[in-house]
Design a protein around this motif. Sequence first.
Motif: not given
Length: 137
Positions: A86-95, A97-111
């Motif tokens: 959950k602390n990494r970007c799910f986009f293929e090839g990106c990976k 790091k996603v901070s704790l604050v970004q985990q809540s703000t950057n969560m898409c509706k696709c899950g």
Amino acid sequence: MEEASAPPLCLKCNMFFGNAAFENLCSGCYKDRTKDGGSTSAVAPSATEVSPSVVAAQLEAPELALATGPEVAAEAPEERKVQKKKNRCFFEGCKAKVSLVQQSTNMCKCGYIFCDTHRYAEDHGCDFDHKTSGRAV
């Protein structure tokens, strides 16, 4: 003085007390029966008339019918990938790091959780239908 009679045992499993509201089945057997489709043919007429082998055959028969049905394979939902980190970007090839604050703000509706670059639906090829979701509101 009238003597209170004990509730009857479950007609299907004969282990727990049955309930008249559940057609003299215990709560577990009633839940299984309603989940399977609700036919009352699997319920034995009396617990004293049925041998354990017949009860076992009745319990196994619906499972075999469900497992071998051709419609089960046709209705199997598509397997979705699970985001393990959950602390990494799910986009293929990106990976990234996603901070704790970004985990809540950057969560898409696709899950899935994405970095700041890929957080928008058009940037990560989102499978959620935002257009119809917005019209419904």
